[in-house]
Design a protein around this motif. Structure first.
Motif, PDB file in Angstrom:
ATOM      1  N   ALA A 187     -27.732  -5.772  17.297  1.00  0.00           N
ATOM      2  CA  ALA A 187     -26.442  -6.426  17.510  1.00  0.00           C
ATOM      3  C   ALA A 187     -26.518  -7.546  18.549  1.00  0.00           C
ATOM      4  O   ALA A 187     -25.829  -8.559  18.415  1.00  0.00           O
ATOM      5  CB  ALA A 187     -25.393  -5.393  17.930  1.00  0.00           C
ATOM      6  N   ASP A 188     -27.345  -7.378  19.582  1.00  0.00           N
ATOM      7  CA  ASP A 188     -27.387  -8.396  20.636  1.00  0.00           C
ATOM      8  C   ASP A 188     -27.895  -9.731  20.094  1.00  0.00           C
ATOM      9  O   ASP A 188     -27.318 -10.795  20.381  1.00  0.00           O
ATOM     10  CB  ASP A 188     -28.266  -7.932  21.797  1.00  0.00           C
ATOM     11  CG  ASP A 188     -27.625  -6.815  22.594  1.00  0.00           C
ATOM     12  OD1 ASP A 188     -26.396  -6.626  22.467  1.00  0.00           O
ATOM     13  OD2 ASP A 188     -28.345  -6.125  23.340  1.00  0.00           O
ATOM     14  N   LEU A 189     -28.970  -9.704  19.315  1.00  0.00           N
ATOM     15  CA  LEU A 189     -29.508 -10.939  18.775  1.00  0.00           C
ATOM     16  C   LEU A 189     -28.523 -11.562  17.778  1.00  0.00           C
ATOM     17  O   LEU A 189     -28.323 -12.775  17.755  1.00  0.00           O
ATOM     18  CB  LEU A 189     -30.864 -10.686  18.106  1.00  0.00           C
ATOM     19  CG  LEU A 189     -31.669 -11.934  17.747  1.00  0.00           C
ATOM     20  CD1 LEU A 189     -33.166 -11.667  17.882  1.00  0.00           C
ATOM     21  CD2 LEU A 189     -31.365 -12.416  16.333  1.00  0.00           C
ATOM     22  N   ALA A 190     -27.898 -10.714  16.951  1.00  0.00           N
ATOM     23  CA  ALA A 190     -26.911 -11.230  15.998  1.00  0.00           C
ATOM     24  C   ALA A 190     -25.726 -11.854  16.718  1.00  0.00           C
ATOM     25  O   ALA A 190     -25.186 -12.884  16.299  1.00  0.00           O
ATOM     26  CB  ALA A 190     -26.441 -10.100  15.078  1.00  0.00           C
ATOM     27  N   VAL A 276      -2.836  -3.524  12.792  1.00  0.00           N
ATOM     28  CA  VAL A 276      -4.275  -3.745  12.916  1.00  0.00           C
ATOM     29  C   VAL A 276      -4.561  -5.217  13.146  1.00  0.00           C
ATOM     30  O   VAL A 276      -5.362  -5.587  14.008  1.00  0.00           O
ATOM     31  CB  VAL A 276      -5.017  -3.226  11.661  1.00  0.00           C
ATOM     32  CG1 VAL A 276      -6.458  -3.741  11.640  1.00  0.00           C
ATOM     33  CG2 VAL A 276      -5.015  -1.706  11.633  1.00  0.00           C
ATOM     34  N   GLU A 277      -3.897  -6.086  12.378  1.00  0.00           N
ATOM     35  CA  GLU A 277      -4.089  -7.529  12.579  1.00  0.00           C
ATOM     36  C   GLU A 277      -3.699  -7.957  13.993  1.00  0.00           C
ATOM     37  O   GLU A 277      -4.412  -8.725  14.642  1.00  0.00           O
ATOM     38  CB  GLU A 277      -3.251  -8.318  11.568  1.00  0.00           C
ATOM     39  CG  GLU A 277      -3.964  -8.572  10.271  1.00  0.00           C
ATOM     40  CD  GLU A 277      -3.316  -9.693   9.477  1.00  0.00           C
ATOM     41  OE1 GLU A 277      -2.211 -10.141   9.834  1.00  0.00           O
ATOM     42  OE2 GLU A 277      -3.915 -10.112   8.485  1.00  0.00           O
ATOM     43  N   ALA A 278      -2.556  -7.462  14.463  1.00  0.00           N
ATOM     44  CA  ALA A 278      -2.109  -7.825  15.805  1.00  0.00           C
ATOM     45  C   ALA A 278      -3.107  -7.333  16.848  1.00  0.00           C
ATOM     46  O   ALA A 278      -3.443  -8.046  17.801  1.00  0.00           O
ATOM     47  CB  ALA A 278      -0.725  -7.229  16.071  1.00  0.00           C
ATOM     48  N   ALA A 279      -3.598  -6.109  16.653  1.00  0.00           N
ATOM     49  CA  ALA A 279      -4.560  -5.553  17.604  1.00  0.00           C
ATOM     50  C   ALA A 279      -5.874  -6.321  17.577  1.00  0.00           C
ATOM     51  O   ALA A 279      -6.502  -6.534  18.623  1.00  0.00           O
ATOM     52  CB  ALA A 279      -4.803  -4.076  17.293  1.00  0.00           C
ATOM     53  N   GLN A 280      -6.302  -6.752  16.391  1.00  0.00           N
ATOM     54  CA  GLN A 280      -7.535  -7.527  16.292  1.00  0.00           C
ATOM     55  C   GLN A 280      -7.468  -8.801  17.135  1.00  0.00           C
ATOM     56  O   GLN A 280      -8.410  -9.144  17.855  1.00  0.00           O
ATOM     57  CB  GLN A 280      -7.801  -7.902  14.833  1.00  0.00           C
ATOM     58  CG  GLN A 280      -8.321  -6.750  13.985  1.00  0.00           C
ATOM     59  CD  GLN A 280      -8.516  -7.206  12.553  1.00  0.00           C
ATOM     60  OE1 GLN A 280      -7.551  -7.425  11.816  1.00  0.00           O
ATOM     61  NE2 GLN A 280      -9.748  -7.354  12.149  1.00  0.00           N
ATOM     62  N   GLN A 310     -10.583   3.240  12.688  1.00  0.00           N
ATOM     63  CA  GLN A 310     -11.718   3.927  12.076  1.00  0.00           C
ATOM     64  C   GLN A 310     -11.530   4.034  10.569  1.00  0.00           C
ATOM     65  O   GLN A 310     -12.471   3.850   9.793  1.00  0.00           O
ATOM     66  CB  GLN A 310     -11.876   5.320  12.695  1.00  0.00           C
ATOM     67  CG  GLN A 310     -13.228   5.963  12.445  1.00  0.00           C
ATOM     68  CD  GLN A 310     -14.359   5.241  13.165  1.00  0.00           C
ATOM     69  OE1 GLN A 310     -14.232   4.874  14.321  1.00  0.00           O
ATOM     70  NE2 GLN A 310     -15.488   5.054  12.486  1.00  0.00           N
ATOM     71  N   GLN A 311     -10.297   4.321  10.163  1.00  0.00           N
ATOM     72  CA  GLN A 311     -10.018   4.442   8.742  1.00  0.00           C
ATOM     73  C   GLN A 311     -10.074   3.089   8.034  1.00  0.00           C
ATOM     74  O   GLN A 311     -10.583   2.971   6.922  1.00  0.00           O
ATOM     75  CB  GLN A 311      -8.638   5.069   8.524  1.00  0.00           C
ATOM     76  CG  GLN A 311      -8.269   5.274   7.054  1.00  0.00           C
ATOM     77  CD  GLN A 311      -6.910   5.924   6.913  1.00  0.00           C
ATOM     78  OE1 GLN A 311      -6.177   6.090   7.873  1.00  0.00           O
ATOM     79  NE2 GLN A 311      -6.575   6.312   5.687  1.00  0.00           N
ATOM     80  N   ALA A 312      -9.572   2.039   8.704  1.00  0.00           N
ATOM     81  CA  ALA A 312      -9.493   0.717   8.064  1.00  0.00           C
ATOM     82  C   ALA A 312     -10.815  -0.030   8.107  1.00  0.00           C
ATOM     83  O   ALA A 312     -11.190  -0.699   7.144  1.00  0.00           O
ATOM     84  CB  ALA A 312      -8.403  -0.119   8.733  1.00  0.00           C
ATOM     85  N   VAL A 319     -15.588  -0.926  19.921  1.00  0.00           N
ATOM     86  CA  VAL A 319     -16.730  -1.542  19.247  1.00  0.00           C
ATOM     87  C   VAL A 319     -16.308  -2.865  18.610  1.00  0.00           C
ATOM     88  O   VAL A 319     -17.044  -3.849  18.655  1.00  0.00           O
ATOM     89  CB  VAL A 319     -17.315  -0.588  18.188  1.00  0.00           C
ATOM     90  CG1 VAL A 319     -18.373  -1.293  17.343  1.00  0.00           C
ATOM     91  CG2 VAL A 319     -17.899   0.647  18.861  1.00  0.00           C
ATOM     92  N   TYR A 320     -15.115  -2.898  18.029  1.00  0.00           N
ATOM     93  CA  TYR A 320     -14.616  -4.138  17.422  1.00  0.00           C
ATOM     94  C   TYR A 320     -14.565  -5.257  18.461  1.00  0.00           C
ATOM     95  O   TYR A 320     -15.027  -6.376  18.216  1.00  0.00           O
ATOM     96  CB  TYR A 320     -13.224  -3.919  16.837  1.00  0.00           C
ATOM     97  CG  TYR A 320     -12.649  -5.178  16.210  1.00  0.00           C
ATOM     98  CD1 TYR A 320     -12.854  -5.463  14.870  1.00  0.00           C
ATOM     99  CD2 TYR A 320     -11.925  -6.093  16.978  1.00  0.00           C
ATOM    100  CE1 TYR A 320     -12.362  -6.630  14.309  1.00  0.00           C
ATOM    101  CE2 TYR A 320     -11.438  -7.258  16.429  1.00  0.00           C
ATOM    102  CZ  TYR A 320     -11.647  -7.519  15.094  1.00  0.00           C
ATOM    103  OH  TYR A 320     -11.167  -8.684  14.556  1.00  0.00           O
ATOM    104  N   ARG A 321     -14.018  -4.965  19.635  1.00  0.00           N
ATOM    105  CA  ARG A 321     -13.909  -5.989  20.669  1.00  0.00           C
ATOM    106  C   ARG A 321     -15.285  -6.472  21.112  1.00  0.00           C
ATOM    107  O   ARG A 321     -15.498  -7.660  21.311  1.00  0.00           O
ATOM    108  CB  ARG A 321     -13.127  -5.450  21.871  1.00  0.00           C
ATOM    109  CG  ARG A 321     -12.980  -6.492  22.973  1.00  0.00           C
ATOM    110  CD  ARG A 321     -11.947  -6.113  23.995  1.00  0.00           C
ATOM    111  NE  ARG A 321     -12.237  -4.855  24.652  1.00  0.00           N
ATOM    112  CZ  ARG A 321     -11.460  -4.295  25.560  1.00  0.00           C
ATOM    113  NH1 ARG A 321     -10.314  -4.881  25.897  1.00  0.00           N
ATOM    114  NH2 ARG A 321     -11.788  -3.149  26.120  1.00  0.00           N
TER     115      ARG A 321
END
Length: 343
Positions: A187-190, A276-280, A310-312, A319-321
């Motif tokens: 993940a770091d290199l990506a 979810v969109e707002a949180a993203q 997790q479901q979506a 992890v998303y952030r």
């Protein structure tokens, strides 16, 4: 011809990109930029472009690109075969030389990938038979009709089934390539590659090609439109079906039926998608804690938000952030909840 096959430099991963006349330029150039940029940060990709004739090809945009290798110059085994697409996929699959080239290379590749309408060429070779696959949302129904043995999923950005990965339209090829870089080198290199290209870290494959606020079939019923407008205007407010029906003056059963008829989901599912969109967007900005984001987006608690994420998406908000904080002022991230098929 005789002779010894040239081998890739020790440790290099050979990426073979197939180019052909009227190929979508960004299907080719987007992944190429990802792989070659990754080399600046420690990746070892040996990227080769090949064409059915061995000659230059004219892309859909009118730009000519060159083939820099031929079959004789490839090692016996390649790490990844990447097949881009062209808008007139029927012409592509009617090209027996192209299909034969792709089929032969697919048999030599440890990993096979396609971008956009490139899935049609893979399907024509038979390698997608019995497998899950995706393509540009506008072409998904055509892929399903032309190749009924392929299990087409029209919504995700990309789909992996075994060693074969298919992706949605044009810029999704960048997401796909970043995901392959992450798989190969971490993940770091990506993430460094994504930062250099000023793009978000690879969107999870299951993420929708659509924004929840841009449903392919806008609702016709005024009450559904009103309910959707109220939810999107402020997702932090109470938007349970009881609260919505009280404000709209109709029964819960009637509103649930209208939502299913108009957009194929319940009011609660739509509210979760908007949240979810707002949180993203909030998570990508990095300006609030996970608990604050959960409150502002309307989840009420970080645990509820984690469960819905997790479901979506198949990953947590934290992890998303970490994956998506690639610029200091990121644009709003696309929705991560699948919408019903509309193709």
């Amino acid at each position: 011809m005789g002779g010894v096959e040239p081998a890739a430099p020790s440790g290099d991963r050979v990426i073979v990109v197939v180019a052909f006349d009227q190929v979508q330029l960004l299907d080719v150039s987007g992944p190429l930029e990802v792989f070659t940029t990754a080399n600046r940060y420690g990746a070892r990709y040996d990227v080769r472009v090949i064409s059915p004739t061995g000659l230059d090809v004219l892309t859909s945009s009118g730009l000519r690109i060159g083939a820099d290798t031929d079959l004789e110059q490839l090692p016996r085994h390649v790490n990844t075969l990447l097949v881009p697409g062209r808008s007139d996929w029927r012409q592509a699959i009617a090209d027996d030389v192209l299909v034969s080239l792709v089929g032969g290379l697919a048999a030599r590749a440890l990993r096979v990938a396609s971008v956009c309408a490139g899935a049609f060429v893979l399907a024509q070779t038979g390698v997608l038979d019995g497998r899950r696959a995706t393509t540009h949302w506008e072409l998904a129904s055509q892929l399903a009709a032309a190749f009924p043995q392929v299990r087409v999923e029209p919504d995700p950005v990309f789909v992996r089934d075994g060693h074969i990965v298919t992706s949605a339209g044009v810029t999704a090829g960048i997401d796909l390539a970043l995901a392959l870089v992450e798989e190969d080198y971490g993940a770091d290199l990506a993430r460094e590659t994504a930062r250099q290209l000023v793009v978000f870290m690879a969107r999870p494959g299951g993420q929708s090609q659509f924004s929840i606020r841009m449903t392919p079939q806008p609702p016709q019923h005024r009450l559904v439109r009103r309910a959707m407008d109220e939810i999107t205007a402020d997702p932090s407010l109470p938007h349970g079906i009881g609260a919505l029906t009280a404000r709209l003056g109709i029964s819960t059963r009637h509103l649930a039926r209208l939502f299913r008829q108009e957009i194929g989901m319940t009011p609660g599912q739509y509210a979760d998608a908007v949240r979810v969109e707002a949180a993203q967007t909030l998570l990508s900005s990095g300006l609030a804690s996970v608990e604050e984001v959960a409150q502002q987006a309307g989840f009420g608690s970080s645990e509820t938000m984690r469960r819905v994420f997790q479901q979506a998406l198949g990953l947590s908000p934290t992890v998303y952030r970490a994956r998506f904080r690639t610029t200091t002022a990121p644009a709003p991230a696309p929705v991560a909840l699948s919408l019903p098929s509309s193709c």
